[in-house]
Write a protein that holds these residues in place. Structure first.
Motif, mmCIF file in Angstrom:
data_model
loop_
_atom_site.group_PDB
_atom_site.id
_atom_site.type_symbol
_atom_site.label_atom_id
_atom_site.label_comp_id
_atom_site.label_asym_id
_atom_site.label_seq_id
_atom_site.Cartn_x
_atom_site.Cartn_y
_atom_site.Cartn_z
ATOM 1 N N GLY A 1 0.829 -1.204 0.000
ATOM 2 C CA GLY A 1 0.000 0.000 0.000
ATOM 3 C C GLY A 1 0.858 1.247 0.000
ATOM 4 O O GLY A 1 2.045 1.211 0.323
ATOM 5 N N LEU B 1 -4.993 -1.340 0.367
ATOM 6 C CA LEU B 1 -5.270 -1.518 -1.056
ATOM 7 C C LEU B 1 -6.692 -2.019 -1.261
ATOM 8 O O LEU B 1 -7.236 -2.742 -0.428
ATOM 9 C CB LEU B 1 -4.276 -2.510 -1.660
ATOM 10 N N GLU C 1 -2.012 1.457 -8.108
ATOM 11 C CA GLU C 1 -3.442 1.204 -7.966
ATOM 12 C C GLU C 1 -4.256 2.332 -8.616
ATOM 13 O O GLU C 1 -5.347 2.096 -9.126
ATOM 14 C CB GLU C 1 -3.816 1.059 -6.485
#
Length: 71
Positions: free
Chosen positions: A22, A33, A63
């Motif tokens: 993350g 995440l 992401e």
């Protein structure tokens, strides 16, 4: 709205193989995440970095480059 030809590409699809820990936040903690290994995703075509691991070609991306989880 004017979209140049380079921006008219359709999103690509893929499967998440692995995820990191993350994003590191200012306070030193990690942002959780939303994706996990095995998720099928739509992602922008300009975001990922192509890498080769052994004989396999993979995409490395943040992401933020993922547009949607589709299953």
């Amino acid at each position: 709205i004017f979209l140049p030809d380079s921006a008219k590409g359709r999103p690509s699809r893929g499967r998440v193989i692995s995820v990191g820990e993350g994003r590191l936040l200012k306070d030193g903690s990690r942002s959780p995440l939303q994706v996990k290994p095995g998720d099928r995703v739509l992602f922008t075509t300009y975001g990922p970095e192509e890498i080769k691991v052994g004989e396999e070609e993979l995409l490395l991306m943040r992401e933020d480059d993922i547009l949607a989880i589709i299953g």
